[in-house]
Every structure is written in C-alpha cells, then in structure tokens.
Design a protein around this motif. Structure first.
Motif, PDB file in Angstrom:
ATOM      1  N   GLY A   1     -10.228  -3.072  -0.560  1.00 18.55           N
ATOM      2  CA  GLY A   1      -8.888  -2.599  -0.919  1.00 18.55           C
ATOM      3  C   GLY A   1      -7.940  -3.755  -1.178  1.00 18.55           C
ATOM      4  O   GLY A   1      -7.106  -3.700  -2.089  1.00 18.55           O
ATOM      5  N   ILE A   2      -8.057  -4.818  -0.398  1.00 20.04           N
ATOM      6  CA  ILE A   2      -7.213  -5.996  -0.601  1.00 20.04           C
ATOM      7  C   ILE A   2      -7.588  -6.684  -1.898  1.00 20.04           C
ATOM      8  O   ILE A   2      -6.719  -7.074  -2.687  1.00 20.04           O
ATOM      9  N   ALA A   3      -8.878  -6.816  -2.163  1.00 22.34           N
ATOM     10  CA  ALA A   3      -9.336  -7.489  -3.381  1.00 22.34           C
ATOM     11  C   ALA A   3      -8.931  -6.714  -4.635  1.00 22.34           C
ATOM     12  O   ALA A   3      -8.593  -7.310  -5.664  1.00 22.34           O
TER      13      ALA A   3
ATOM     14  N   THR B   1       2.280  -1.646  -1.272  1.00 25.02           N
ATOM     15  CA  THR B   1       3.251  -0.623  -0.880  1.00 25.02           C
ATOM     16  C   THR B   1       3.212  -0.449   0.639  1.00 25.02           C
ATOM     17  O   THR B   1       2.279  -0.893   1.313  1.00 25.02           O
ATOM     18  N   ARG B   2       4.223   0.237   1.159  1.00 25.51           N
ATOM     19  CA  ARG B   2       4.267   0.521   2.591  1.00 25.51           C
ATOM     20  C   ARG B   2       3.054   1.337   3.009  1.00 25.51           C
ATOM     21  O   ARG B   2       2.463   1.095   4.060  1.00 25.51           O
ATOM     22  N   ALA B   3       2.659   2.303   2.192  1.00 20.39           N
ATOM     23  CA  ALA B   3       1.501   3.145   2.522  1.00 20.39           C
ATOM     24  C   ALA B   3       0.228   2.309   2.603  1.00 20.39           C
ATOM     25  O   ALA B   3      -0.625   2.538   3.470  1.00 20.39           O
ATOM     26  N   GLU B   4       0.076   1.325   1.717  1.00 26.20           N
ATOM     27  CA  GLU B   4      -1.108   0.470   1.754  1.00 26.20           C
ATOM     28  C   GLU B   4      -1.133  -0.400   3.013  1.00 26.20           C
ATOM     29  O   GLU B   4      -2.182  -0.564   3.644  1.00 26.20           O
ATOM     30  N   TRP B   5       0.021  -0.949   3.388  1.00 26.29           N
ATOM     31  CA  TRP B   5       0.098  -1.749   4.610  1.00 26.29           C
ATOM     32  C   TRP B   5      -0.218  -0.898   5.840  1.00 26.29           C
ATOM     33  O   TRP B   5      -0.954  -1.323   6.729  1.00 26.29           O
TER      34      TRP B   5
ATOM     35  N   ARG C   1       2.565   7.787   1.313  1.00 29.62           N
ATOM     36  CA  ARG C   1       1.866   7.903   0.030  1.00 29.62           C
ATOM     37  C   ARG C   1       2.250   9.193  -0.688  1.00 29.62           C
ATOM     38  O   ARG C   1       2.497   9.213  -1.890  1.00 29.62           O
ATOM     39  N   ASP C   2       2.362  10.291   0.073  1.00 27.98           N
ATOM     40  CA  ASP C   2       2.757  11.567  -0.529  1.00 27.98           C
ATOM     41  C   ASP C   2       4.198  11.540  -1.030  1.00 27.98           C
ATOM     42  O   ASP C   2       4.500  12.101  -2.084  1.00 27.98           O
ATOM     43  N   GLN C   3       5.093  10.872  -0.289  1.00 29.62           N
ATOM     44  CA  GLN C   3       6.482  10.762  -0.736  1.00 29.62           C
ATOM     45  C   GLN C   3       6.580   9.933  -2.012  1.00 29.62           C
ATOM     46  O   GLN C   3       7.352  10.250  -2.907  1.00 29.62           O
TER      47      GLN C   3
END
Length: 161
Positions: free
Chosen positions: A42-44, A52-56, A155-157
C-alpha cells in the motif's frame, strides 16, 4: 524425582496443549508477515502523492493488529515452553518456595493468556506469562479496532464529498 513430583507431572500434562500453542504461534507469524506485506504494498503503490487521513489510519490499524498478534504469540511461547521440569520453578519464582511446595496441578488459559499454579487448598496464582502481555495486547487490540473504524468512516466521508 519423588512420587509426588511424578504424580504432579502426570496430572499437569493435560494442563495445556503445546501443539495447539505452536500452531497458534506459526499462524500468527504468517499473518504478521502478510499484514506487513499488505502495508508495504500500500505504501509503495501510493508514492508520489500525499497520504489521506484514512490511509494513515488504515496503516495504523494494520500495525496495531500486527502488534496484537505478536504479543499473543509472545505470551503463547511463554506458556508453551513450560515443560514439566520448569513448571515448579516458574511457580516458585512467582509465588515463592512455600507456595510452590503446595501446588498440586497447573492450568493454562488462552484468552487472556495465563499459566496458573493451583494450590491443593483451593487457591491459585499466575506464573510464566509476563505481566505486560495481556494489557498491552488489549491496548493494541482496542487501538486496531478504533483506528480501523475511524479509517472506514474517513474513507466513506471522503468518497461522499
């Protein structure tokens, strides 16, 4: 070995299942490496742009799950390696020689992880599993659930906007 010690060892043999704990540890290691691989991919995949905040939060949730599994495997190893010879020593370390002399059987619990020395008078006390394992595992689990849930909401928002 005295007659009481041999009786104790025979009675204690069914206290915990080393093969099951070994299986749990092996599955835990496989799951940890799989989750770390997912996180790394996912990082690569997202290099070159801001996360994004959701990814963090999703990454934090994965790391928390890895920590929970690693702590469980670590505690399981402590229970698994309590051979008949070491059980009385661990009970003596935890409760002293006087209490260890009164121990008549042992038992193990998988959740929470616990190795218990049972006294013939009806009492018991815990030994072998480090005291930090269960609380740290609980904190990591709660962190995984919380960050995972907030990640899904974020993520939904973002998708709705």
């Amino acid at each position: 070995m005295s007659e009481a010690s041999s009786l104790l060892a025979a009675d204690s043999g069914g206290g915990h299942d080393s093969i099951l704990l070994l299986f749990i540890c092996l599955i835990g290691v496989i799951v940890i490496f799989t989750l770390i691989g997912m996180l790394g991919s996912g990082i690569a995949r997202r290099t070159g742009r801001r996360k994004t905040r959701a990814e963090w939060l999703g990454g934090t949730a994965l790391l928390s799950v890895c920590a929970t599994i690693a702590l469980y495997a670590w505690g399981s190893l402590h229970v698994m390696f309590m051979e008949s010879d070491n059980m009385r020593e661990e009970c003596a370390k935890a409760g002293g020689a006087a209490k260890a002399a009164q121990v008549d059987r042992y038992s193990a619990s998988y959740l929470p992880l616990r190795f218990t020395c049972r006294i013939d008078e009806g009492g018991s006390y815990d030994a072998a599993v480090p005291g930090y394992v269960n609380p740290a595992m609980g904190i990591a689990f709660v962190l995984a659930i919380a960050t995972g849930a907030v990640s899904v909401v974020a993520r939904d928002q973002r998708a709705a906007v």
